[in-house]
Write a protein that holds these residues in place. Structure first.
Motif, PDB file in Angstrom:
ATOM      1  N   GLU A 408      -5.136 -45.936   8.483  1.00 46.80           N
ATOM      2  CA  GLU A 408      -4.182 -44.827   8.581  1.00 46.80           C
ATOM      3  C   GLU A 408      -2.812 -45.333   9.032  1.00 46.80           C
ATOM      4  OE1 GLU A 408      -4.304 -41.679   7.923  1.00 46.80           O
ATOM      5  OE2 GLU A 408      -6.399 -41.063   7.802  1.00 46.80           O
ATOM      6  N   GLU A 409      -2.822 -46.314   9.934  1.00 50.41           N
ATOM      7  CA  GLU A 409      -1.560 -46.831  10.471  1.00 50.41           C
ATOM      8  C   GLU A 409      -0.715 -47.538   9.427  1.00 50.41           C
ATOM      9  OE1 GLU A 409      -2.755 -49.301  13.683  1.00 50.41           O
ATOM     10  OE2 GLU A 409      -3.423 -47.625  14.956  1.00 50.41           O
ATOM     11  N   THR A 410      -1.317 -47.952   8.320  1.00 48.25           N
ATOM     12  CA  THR A 410      -0.538 -48.599   7.266  1.00 48.25           C
ATOM     13  C   THR A 410       0.396 -47.622   6.571  1.00 48.25           C
ATOM     14  OG1 THR A 410      -2.170 -48.218   5.501  1.00 48.25           O
ATOM     15  CG2 THR A 410      -2.452 -50.199   6.862  1.00 48.25           C
ATOM     16  N   GLY A 411       0.056 -46.316   6.627  1.00 42.39           N
ATOM     17  CA  GLY A 411       0.857 -45.327   5.925  1.00 42.39           C
ATOM     18  C   GLY A 411       0.670 -45.345   4.422  1.00 42.39           C
ATOM     19  N   LEU A 412      -0.347 -46.039   3.931  1.00 45.16           N
ATOM     20  CA  LEU A 412      -0.559 -46.210   2.495  1.00 45.16           C
ATOM     21  C   LEU A 412      -1.907 -45.658   2.086  1.00 45.16           C
ATOM     22  CD1 LEU A 412       0.642 -49.928   2.257  1.00 45.16           C
ATOM     23  CD2 LEU A 412       1.969 -47.891   1.637  1.00 45.16           C
TER      24      LEU A 412
END
Length: 711
Positions: A408-412
């Motif tokens: 989720e932290e990748t934003g992808l």
């Protein structure tokens, strides 16, 4: 009714006259395979279409077998059915040629997931098959052992009586609470995560950042010393990291790292699940690296077990009878050695290990979990799945909360450019550690593999070459028959179609070879080649033993080992033998004799029983009398000698039967090493050749026959 692999089923009710082309299973398969083909042409085969591809291949295989066995249809109708199935199979081959990661799915024998089983059932129902209700399939981590098979060693009873109220960690349940669903909630993520190790390396090795050790001299016991790469791993544990896939190349001291990590984390009692061949050595390593701790080894029913020990060492083969008490003993850490042994999620071995890991996590907030293997990938990147499940990074269908949060932290999402390298990094940072000898052991001597071609010019050699010609002729006959059914000739077939049909014929031959117990096939041929090479390989090994010192001789089959021992005996060279039918104590005595007795000149070893975990560095020369089917197995065998502590260059001598399929197998084994190089070490190598060595060997044999090439 004939039993399928998943449910009882019967044919649709017969109609008068010849069935219409749009009735039955084949039209269902044809529509489905076109959908997958169209997806591949667009460049992305989704996980759903990968599942569909696998199920189509399985149903084509099953329908072909049913058509051949059905005595109620005419020869003409049977030929027509087989021709239409060949058409579906051809599209499968074309699709696999576009996305080579699909090739491994052609080689599976049954549906590997709930989604595949459900799709298979739905397609059969659409085709008009009458299916009985399926029995529920147990989850991989569920308890699979029966009460009758369980044992309770007296020592375990004593420990339970001494501490009947083992305090659970009440924070564990809160720690495992699922993260709230956010952006990636509706995405299928396991498929993209596996693919990220094929396409997202960017030249980086699969190793998380590790801190430099602050107290290196205090980590190892007196009289020993950790190498810098080992100390960095232990420092990461000291700072709080608790789950690792420790994938250092064989020979870099993974056992020592895991034992000192357990000491630093105070992860006692510690459970170590290891191959039978190394469990006695594990007890010795505990004494060497953590001398203040006691180890106990589980043999058979465990009557000699010391349940009060700090480290319990148990081999895979006896896990099933000890599951009940292992789940409840209160372990705070678990190490799985040679973790690639659990890659088959349907095996009892894998189910047992995953069940224990699940129980351990339920009782501990943050247990120490370490998977050790220098060869985590054998055939495909999906070999990671069981290991990741053991570590708690994923479950059977999706990432678990910690990994999902990193994604989720990748934003992808998987549809976004740049997802694959970021996803790979997210998995690596969960605890993947991979170091190569060339990078971290500068003082380790060189290693080389030398091929020694030998001529099989006796009667056995001539019969092997004749059998190879007959096999090639049979494959060529099948090839021509398929072209004839398609209404074309070898002279008019395109290069693309020629390659597709060659693969189709080779796959069919391989399937039949695996199912057959008699007749000449690629497996029996390779075994005969090993028998023919045995005396020649042993004779060369005796020369090495006399000229350079101790030698390790590896073979796959017992009869080859027996021949080798006879040759050594005739040359008055004392040997030890390491085989699969020995007890752990017997095997350790053989290893000790090889290491300590100057009169012992050779160790005759089973490639399966001695190819992992052992330290045989008293020798510097290895003779591989028979070839493995995988690059990983060959590498593991060589690294019994090429490891930390070795002070002279190591040479592995592969004995190759010239002008036979043996030479092609050696070439293919070398080419398959590219999988680990790309997925783990970040090397830019081509994975297009990644499929089974058996399949590619048959394809090469047929290709040579069609081209008129002589070996």
């Amino acid at each position: 009714m004939a039993r399928s692999s998943q449910a009882q089923m019967s044919r649709p009710r017969a109609k008068t006259g010849k069935p219409a082309d749009n009735e039955g299973l084949i039209p269902v398969l044809a529509r489905a395979v076109r959908e997958v083909e169209n997806a591949a042409q667009r460049g992305v085969v989704s996980p759903a279409n990968r599942t569909k591809f696998q199920v189509i291949a399985l149903l084509v295989r099953e329908e072909r077998q049913r058509a051949k066995a059905d005595t109620t249809v005419s020869d003409g109708d049977r030929a027509e059915t087989l021709k239409r199935l060949d058409g579906v199979a051809t599209i499968l081959a074309k699709t696999a040629a576009r996305d080579t990661s699909l090739i491994a799915l052609l080689e599976t024998d049954k549906p590997g997931s709930d989604a595949a089983r459900a799709l298979r059932r739905r397609m059969l129902e659409d085709a008009g098959f009458e299916l009985e209700e399926e029995a529920p399939v147990a989850a991989p981590v569920a308890a699979t052992t029966t009460t009758e098979r369980q044992v309770m060693p007296d020592s375990v009873r004593s420990r339970m009586l001494a501490n009947p109220f083992l305090a659970p960690d009440f924070d564990a349940a809160a720690f495992q609470a699922p993260a709230p669903a956010r952006r990636l909630a509706n995405w299928e993520l396991l498929g993209p995560l596996f693919k990220s190790f094929e396409y997202g390396s960017g030249g980086a090795s699969a190793s998380m950042p590790l801190p430099d050790p602050q107290e290196r001299d205090m980590l190892a016991p007196s009289g020993t010393e950790l190498m810098h790469h080992q100390a960095r791993f232990v420092e990461s544990v000291r700072r709080g990291h608790r789950s690792f896939l420790l994938a250092d190349e064989p020979g870099l001291g993974k056992t020592a790292q895991s034992l000192i990590a357990a000491s630093v984390a105070n992860a006692y009692p510690l459970l170590a699940v290891v191959p039978n061949v190394v469990k006695m050595n594990w007890a010795r390593e505990v004494e060497l690296w953590t001398p203040g701790r006691r180890a106990t080894v589980v043999h058979g029913d465990g009557q000699d077990l010391d349940a009060f020990a700090d480290v319990v060492v148990v081999n895979y083969e006896v896990l099933d009878r000890h599951m009940s008490w292992l789940r409840t003993l209160g372990f705070k850490g678990m190490v799985v050695d040679e973790a690639h042994f659990i890659k088959n999620l349907t095996s009892q071995r894998s189910r047992n290990v995953l069940s224990l890991a699940s129980s351990l996590r339920e009782r501990n907030r943050d247990p120490l979990m370490i998977a050790l293997t220098g060869t985590p990938l054998i055939n495909s990147v999906e070999d990671f799945k069981a290991i990741w499940q053991f570590l708690g990074w994923i479950d059977d269908k999706a990432p678990r909360p910690a990994l999902l949060s990193r994604l989720e932290e990748t934003g992808l999402t998987p549809a976004d450019f740049g997802f694959f390298p970021e996803a790979r990094r997210a998995v690596v940072d969960m605890g993947m550690v991979r170091r190569r000898k060339i990078d971290v052991a500068a003082d380790l001597p060189a290693k080389r593999v030398v091929d020694l071609p030998v001529e099989l010019d006796d009667d056995l050699g001539r019969s092997i070459r004749q059998a190879e010609r007959e096999l090639a002729s049979r494959l060529a006959g099948r090839y021509r028959a398929i072209l004839q059914n398609r209404g074309t000739t070898p002279s008019k077939v395109s290069a693309e179609e020629r390659a597709e049909v060659i693969r189709l014929v080779a796959q069919a031959e391989l399937d039949e070879s695996k199912a057959s117990k008699t007749g000449e096939n690629v497996f029996t041929m390779v075994r005969r080649i090993g028998q023919a090479k045995a005396a020649l390989a042993a004779d060369y090994a005796t020369q090495l033993a006399r000229s350079v010192g101790k030698v390790v001789f590896f073979a796959k089959h017992i009869d080859v080992m027996d021949q080798a021992e006879a040759v050594f005996a005739r040359r008055d060279i004392k040997t030890v033998s390491i085989r699969g039918d020995q007890t752990a104590i017997q095997r350790q005595k053989q290893i000790d004799a090889f290491d300590q007795d100057p009169e012992v000149g050779a160790a005759i070893c089973s490639l399966t029983a001695a190819g992992v975990g052992l330290n045989l560095q008293a020798a510097s020369d290895v003779v591989l009398a028979e070839l493995s089917w995988t690059a990983a197995e060959q590498q593991q065998a060589i690294d019994r000698v090429h490891r930390i502590g070795q002070d002279v260059p190591v040479t592995a001598w592969r004995i190759i039967a010239a002008h036979t399929i043996d030479a092609k197998i050696a070439e293919l084994i070398d080419s398959k090493a590219g999988l680990a190089a790309r997925a783990l070490d970040g090397e830019d190598v081509d994975l297009s050749a990644e499929s089974s060595v058996q399949l590619q060997a048959l394809m090469s044999l047929l290709d040579d026959a069609l081209s008129g090439t002589k070996r």
